[in-house]
Design a protein around this motif. Structure first.
Motif, PDB file in Angstrom:
ATOM      1  N   LEU A   1       0.752  -1.678  -4.265  1.00  0.00           N
ATOM      2  CA  LEU A   1       1.457  -0.825  -3.309  1.00  0.00           C
ATOM      3  C   LEU A   1       0.476   0.288  -2.938  1.00  0.00           C
ATOM      4  O   LEU A   1      -0.635  -0.004  -2.542  1.00  0.00           O
ATOM      5  CB  LEU A   1       2.774  -0.343  -3.887  1.00  0.00           C
ATOM      6  CG  LEU A   1       3.800  -1.469  -4.094  1.00  0.00           C
ATOM      7  CD1 LEU A   1       5.052  -0.965  -4.762  1.00  0.00           C
ATOM      8  CD2 LEU A   1       4.136  -2.175  -2.808  1.00  0.00           C
ATOM      9  N   VAL A   2       0.820   1.552  -3.079  1.00  0.00           N
ATOM     10  CA  VAL A   2      -0.064   2.623  -2.605  1.00  0.00           C
ATOM     11  C   VAL A   2      -1.023   3.071  -3.706  1.00  0.00           C
ATOM     12  O   VAL A   2      -0.610   3.441  -4.792  1.00  0.00           O
ATOM     13  CB  VAL A   2       0.751   3.835  -2.095  1.00  0.00           C
ATOM     14  CG1 VAL A   2      -0.177   4.912  -1.573  1.00  0.00           C
ATOM     15  CG2 VAL A   2       1.717   3.400  -1.002  1.00  0.00           C
ATOM     16  N   VAL A   3      -2.317   2.994  -3.355  1.00  0.00           N
ATOM     17  CA  VAL A   3      -3.381   3.485  -4.222  1.00  0.00           C
ATOM     18  C   VAL A   3      -4.120   4.549  -3.425  1.00  0.00           C
ATOM     19  O   VAL A   3      -4.426   4.355  -2.253  1.00  0.00           O
ATOM     20  CB  VAL A   3      -4.344   2.348  -4.632  1.00  0.00           C
ATOM     21  CG1 VAL A   3      -5.505   2.880  -5.450  1.00  0.00           C
ATOM     22  CG2 VAL A   3      -3.599   1.272  -5.405  1.00  0.00           C
ATOM     23  N   SER A   4      -4.402   5.673  -4.033  1.00  0.00           N
ATOM     24  CA  SER A   4      -5.097   6.761  -3.354  1.00  0.00           C
ATOM     25  C   SER A   4      -6.539   6.348  -3.069  1.00  0.00           C
ATOM     26  O   SER A   4      -7.347   6.226  -3.973  1.00  0.00           O
ATOM     27  CB  SER A   4      -5.081   8.021  -4.229  1.00  0.00           C
ATOM     28  OG  SER A   4      -5.755   9.067  -3.578  1.00  0.00           O
ATOM     29  N   SER A   5      -6.824   6.076  -1.778  1.00  0.00           N
ATOM     30  CA  SER A   5      -8.176   5.654  -1.398  1.00  0.00           C
ATOM     31  C   SER A   5      -8.423   5.986   0.061  1.00  0.00           C
ATOM     32  O   SER A   5      -7.506   6.353   0.794  1.00  0.00           O
ATOM     33  CB  SER A   5      -8.345   4.152  -1.618  1.00  0.00           C
ATOM     34  OG  SER A   5      -7.578   3.434  -0.683  1.00  0.00           O
TER      35      SER A   5
END
Length: 105
Positions: free
Chosen positions: A25-29
């Protein structure tokens, strides 16, 4: 992508190559617009660390426990939205022949 990964895994199974589908899902990148790391957003390092622990365990993974739980909770919402969209399209197609052109009585 999932079908391709399964086919690739079957093709290379005898050679010992492991193919795994990862659906995070959401990964900080940079790719995700750099959302800050929070409760529901993993850092790249933490995500990769957890995802690598699943290699050889499963052929499909969310990558980490947090994303797995989120996907379980989101799956019914997604299924309902697809069902509602299909119903709306069906009603639209059924009602289309009954509509009169604009400006005619």
């Amino acid at each position: 992508m999932s079908s391709f990964s399964r086919a690739l895994a079957m093709e290379y199974q005898a050679s010992g190559v492991i193919v795994q589908t990862v659906t995070p899902l959401v990964v900080s990148s940079n790719l995700s617009g750099v959302p800050p790391v929070r409760l529901l957003v993993k850092s790249p390092d933490d995500f990769v660390r957890e995802a690598l622990d699943t290699v050889g365990v499963s052929d499909h993974t969310s990558g980490c426990l947090l994303h797995f739980v989120q996907s379980l909770l989101l799956r019914p919402i997604y299924a309902l939205s697809v069902l509602l969209l299909q119903a709306a399209l069906l009603w639209k197609s059924l009602l289309a022949p009954l509509r009169r052109p604009f400006g005619r009585a």
